[in-house]
Scaffold this active site. Structure first.
Site, short mmCIF file in Angstrom:
data_model
loop_
_atom_site.label_atom_id
_atom_site.label_comp_id
_atom_site.label_asym_id
_atom_site.label_seq_id
_atom_site.Cartn_x
_atom_site.Cartn_y
_atom_site.Cartn_z
N SER A 191 0.77 -1.31 0.04
CA SER A 191 -0.13 -0.01 -0.15
C SER A 191 0.95 1.10 -0.13
O SER A 191 2.05 1.25 0.32
CB SER A 191 -0.94 0.07 1.15
N TYR A 199 -1.81 0.31 9.71
CA TYR A 199 -1.98 -0.30 8.39
C TYR A 199 -0.61 -0.18 7.74
O TYR A 199 -0.24 -1.36 7.18
CB TYR A 199 -3.09 0.22 7.75
N LYS A 219 2.26 -3.30 6.88
CA LYS A 219 2.41 -3.66 5.32
C LYS A 219 3.88 -3.30 5.21
O LYS A 219 4.43 -4.25 4.43
CB LYS A 219 1.51 -2.63 4.57
#
Length: 321
Positions: free
Chosen positions: A122, A146, A150
């Site tokens: 991402s 997040y 990642k």
């Protein structure tokens, strides 16, 4: 031989499976397989005999050991707790996005034939002070849970690839717009909502300033690039397997202008501003543009403009009277 797709019942996963089957039928896929296993919390609804669903928890090591095996030629790892959900539930994000990724890599490591491992990452791995255009060599500095997990996943995939356990391909996807269906827990969900809902006659809110730059990809381009990532020779990617997948840079104001050109002033009037600081803290920390010349030269694709992306969604998903 089989391909395993985590998140295979989801929006992108189901489309990647369909495209892999289509490419195999067309005879232009270089990676050979007999069937595809969708590993998800729900069944994949594709009725092709080559698709088998395994319903279960990605963080279950026994399930991963049973699902993968020596006949696994490739793994697509798309399953994840998304950005909004990760911000709200750290422990769940840790278990799924980090522990699940490591468990899947360990299961792939035990396969005898060094499977391809395509990992969807991402833009959220980036943060802090960034240049106007981010290059291939710009370091990760995530500003969200997040993004942090990642980034950790990227390091794991790269290390397992460096050690020869898997043949890794890390795909940092642009924000996908326009997604059909209902909003999800991603902080960037509005990037589809401010287009999708108005085109269907439903009001929508914009949580970020109109000058916010977005790095976007249509679903079709994203799926094409994920399948292409399987076929690019590892030596062309290089020792660091992270790739900033091509997209287009548009501001939210540009997106709303595209909405008006395609859907008319009535559709544009259905979008109102409702600032959301939590969404802004996440999305506005992401880069808005990347230098992707190298990947375009490797055969990855990008959309021409956002008007065409909106028209693509309208043609395929907007109900006609």
């Amino acid at each position: 031989m089989k391909i395993v797709v985590t998140g295979g019942a989801g929006f992108l996963g189901s489309r990647v499976i369909a495209e892999l089957l289509r490419r195999q039928d067309a005879g232009d896929l270089t990676v050979d397989f007999d069937h595809i296993v969708s590993l998800d919390l729900a069944e994949n609804t594709n009725d092709d005999a080559r698709v088998r669903s395994v319903v279960g928890d990605l963080a279950d090591p026994d399930l991963l050991a049973q699902t993968l095996g020596d006949d696994t030629v490739a793994v697509y790892h798309l399953a994840a707790v998304l950005s909004g959900g990760s911000a709200e539930n750290f422990d769940l994000a840790l278990r799924v996005n980090l522990d699940g990724t490591r468990g899947l890599l360990e299961a792939a490591r035990r396969a005898e034939n060094r499977p391809y491992f395509v990992f969807t990452s991402s833009l959220a791995v980036f943060g802090g002070q960034m240049p106007e255009v981010v290059t291939d060599t710009w370091a990760e500095q995530p500003d969200s849970t997040y993004g942090a997990f990642k980034a950790m996943g990227e390091l794991l995939v790269n290390e397992y690839s460096r050690k020869g356990f898997v043949d890794g391909r890390i795909c940092r996807l642009p924000t996908i717009s326009v997604r059909p269906g209902k909003p999800n827990s991603a902080a960037s969900s509005f990037a589809s909502g401010i287009i999708r809902e108005p085109l269907n006659g439903i009001a929508s809110t914009c949580p970020v300033p109109h000058g916010t730059r977005m790095w976007l990809s249509s679903p079709n381009a994203a799926v094409a690039n994920l399948v292409h990532a399987l076929e690019v020779p590892g030596e062309d990617i290089g020792p660091w397997r992270g790739m900033n997948i091509p997209g287009i840079c548009v501001t939210v104001e540009d997106m709303l202008a595209s909405l008006e050109r395609v859907g008319g002033s009535e559709a544009r009037a259905l979008v109102t501003d409702e600032p959301d600081q939590q969404v802004m803290d996440i999305v506005c920390s992401w880069p808005g543009e990347f230098d992707v010349e190298r990947l375009v030269n490797l055969g990855f694709v990008r959309d021409e403009n956002f008007d065409d992306v909106v028209r693509q969604y309208e043609r395929e998903f907007v109900a006609r009277a």
